[in-house]
Design a protein around this motif. Structure first.
Motif, PDB file in Angstrom:
ATOM      1  N   ARG A  12       0.832  -1.202   0.000  1.00  0.00           N
ATOM      2  CA  ARG A  12       0.000   0.000   0.000  1.00  0.00           C
ATOM      3  C   ARG A  12       0.866   1.252   0.000  1.00  0.00           C
ATOM      4  O   ARG A  12       0.596   2.212  -0.741  1.00  0.00           O
ATOM      5  CB  ARG A  12      -0.910  -0.001   1.231  1.00  0.00           C
ATOM      6  CG  ARG A  12      -1.779   1.252   1.357  1.00  0.00           C
ATOM      7  CD  ARG A  12      -2.678   1.159   2.582  1.00  0.00           C
ATOM      8  NE  ARG A  12      -1.896   0.988   3.800  1.00  0.00           N
ATOM      9  CZ  ARG A  12      -1.306   1.995   4.450  1.00  0.00           C
ATOM     10  NH1 ARG A  12      -1.384   3.234   3.981  1.00  0.00           N
ATOM     11  NH2 ARG A  12      -0.628   1.763   5.555  1.00  0.00           N
ATOM     12  N   ARG A  16       2.689   1.631  -3.441  1.00  0.00           N
ATOM     13  CA  ARG A  16       1.750   2.112  -4.459  1.00  0.00           C
ATOM     14  C   ARG A  16       1.421   3.587  -4.253  1.00  0.00           C
ATOM     15  O   ARG A  16       1.298   4.344  -5.228  1.00  0.00           O
ATOM     16  CB  ARG A  16       0.485   1.259  -4.430  1.00  0.00           C
ATOM     17  CG  ARG A  16       0.632  -0.099  -5.107  1.00  0.00           C
ATOM     18  CD  ARG A  16      -0.704  -0.785  -5.269  1.00  0.00           C
ATOM     19  NE  ARG A  16      -1.218  -1.234  -3.976  1.00  0.00           N
ATOM     20  CZ  ARG A  16      -1.037  -2.445  -3.464  1.00  0.00           C
ATOM     21  NH1 ARG A  16      -0.354  -3.349  -4.154  1.00  0.00           N
ATOM     22  NH2 ARG A  16      -1.541  -2.768  -2.291  1.00  0.00           N
ATOM     23  N   PHE A  44       3.947  -2.970  -9.276  1.00  0.00           N
ATOM     24  CA  PHE A  44       3.413  -1.823  -8.536  1.00  0.00           C
ATOM     25  C   PHE A  44       3.419  -0.573  -9.417  1.00  0.00           C
ATOM     26  O   PHE A  44       2.489   0.235  -9.385  1.00  0.00           O
ATOM     27  CB  PHE A  44       4.227  -1.571  -7.275  1.00  0.00           C
ATOM     28  CG  PHE A  44       4.002  -2.556  -6.164  1.00  0.00           C
ATOM     29  CD1 PHE A  44       2.755  -3.101  -5.932  1.00  0.00           C
ATOM     30  CD2 PHE A  44       5.051  -2.916  -5.331  1.00  0.00           C
ATOM     31  CE1 PHE A  44       2.542  -4.005  -4.892  1.00  0.00           C
ATOM     32  CE2 PHE A  44       4.849  -3.811  -4.283  1.00  0.00           C
ATOM     33  CZ  PHE A  44       3.597  -4.365  -4.074  1.00  0.00           C
ATOM     34  N   GLU A 101       0.537  -0.705 -11.803  1.00  0.00           N
ATOM     35  CA  GLU A 101      -0.708  -0.419 -11.094  1.00  0.00           C
ATOM     36  C   GLU A 101      -0.875   1.073 -10.838  1.00  0.00           C
ATOM     37  O   GLU A 101      -2.005   1.586 -10.780  1.00  0.00           O
ATOM     38  CB  GLU A 101      -0.736  -1.177  -9.768  1.00  0.00           C
ATOM     39  CG  GLU A 101      -0.871  -2.684  -9.904  1.00  0.00           C
ATOM     40  CD  GLU A 101      -0.755  -3.385  -8.558  1.00  0.00           C
ATOM     41  OE1 GLU A 101      -0.997  -2.723  -7.520  1.00  0.00           O
ATOM     42  OE2 GLU A 101      -0.423  -4.584  -8.542  1.00  0.00           O
ATOM     43  N   ALA A 102       0.248   1.790 -10.689  1.00  0.00           N
ATOM     44  CA  ALA A 102       0.197   3.225 -10.407  1.00  0.00           C
ATOM     45  C   ALA A 102       0.003   4.066 -11.671  1.00  0.00           C
ATOM     46  O   ALA A 102      -0.063   5.295 -11.574  1.00  0.00           O
ATOM     47  CB  ALA A 102       1.473   3.661  -9.685  1.00  0.00           C
TER      48      ALA A 102
END
Length: 259
Positions: A125, A128, A229, A232-233
């Protein structure tokens, strides 16, 4: 991440940080040249969001880029500004957490997060969140450069220490050479990825040794997970470039901000 403990680690290290290098000025020039070649354009607006005492930020400023440096350690950011001014360079700095960058959207052409700084974040978390902030402040198609230790190999080997690094300077009284020795002890967690680090420096002090010990924690993020990651960002085409190819001392993740 316990942000205050990381800030304290670097606040305590800041006065001796250059002693990690055998020749800090040579490292500044070498790392700046390697990152400049990857940025691939002149006069870019660059954010170094973990600038420390300025190793990469000053190196890029020497190459003609317009650099802003932030760091979670106020003392490190302040020293980076002083070191740049001492070299007649312009470097704006501020204390800031990479998960909460104090800049408007689409402000920079490139964001640098080097020297194993991102792995201070200990959960997916948090990683990210930091990468999302880096994506936010990048212009469309802007470049992300993140360097970490070679963790794929280190997770397999689980080393207990690093080799000593020696910084040599002329003795202050003209009596010869003085040496500062830096090394680390690593204590791996049961998960096999996170580790507590004890950072030792042995500094000459009047014929004796002054021993400084600072402690922090890292996440040995595998390369494919960190690339995931980044995707995903909102980054596109994340890929790793290794030191023999780039001339940079650590593996580098490169990715572009999506449109």
């Amino acid at each position: 991440m316990p942000g205050m403990s990381v800030a304290r680690f670097y606040d305590e290290l800041v006065d001796d940080y250059h002693l990690i290098y055998s020749d800090w000025d040579a490292s500044i020039r070498r790392q700046g040249a390697a990152l400049d070649a990857l940025i691939g354009r002149a006069g870019a607006d660059v954010l170094d969001c973990a600038c420390g005492i300025g190793t990469q930020a000053i190196g890029l400023a020497l190459r003609g880029h317009r650099v802003t440096g932030t760091d979670i350690s106020p003392r490190a950011a302040a020293r980076a500004a002083r070191e740049a001014a001492r070299r007649s360079l312009r470097l704006r700095t501020a204390a800031a957490d990479m998960r909460h960058l104090p800049f408007p959207d689409s402000r920079f052409d490139a964001v640098v997060c080097a020297d194993n700084s991102l792995p201070h974040l200990l959960t997916g978390r948090e990683v990210r969140a930091a990468l999302a902030e880096m994506r936010r402040v990048l212009r469309p198609d802007g470049l992300l450069l993140v360097s970490t230790r070679p963790y794929d190999e280190l997770v397999r080997e689980r080393p207990a220490s690093t080799p000593p690094q020696v910084h040599r300077i002329a003795g202050g009284d003209g009596s010869g050479e003085e040496r500062t020795v830096t090394f680390q002890l690593w204590h791996w967690h049961d998960d096999g990825e996170r580790y507590d680090l004890e950072h030792f420096q042995l500094v000459p002090a009047g014929g004796e040794w002054r021993v400084e010990v600072r402690r922090t924690t890292y996440w040995a993020l595998p390369r494919d997970r960190l690339a995931g990651f980044a995707a995903e960002a909102g980054f596109v085409d994340p890929g790793w470039r290794m030191p023999p190819e780039t001339g940079f001392f650590q593996p580098l993740l490169l990715a572009r901000a999506g449109e």
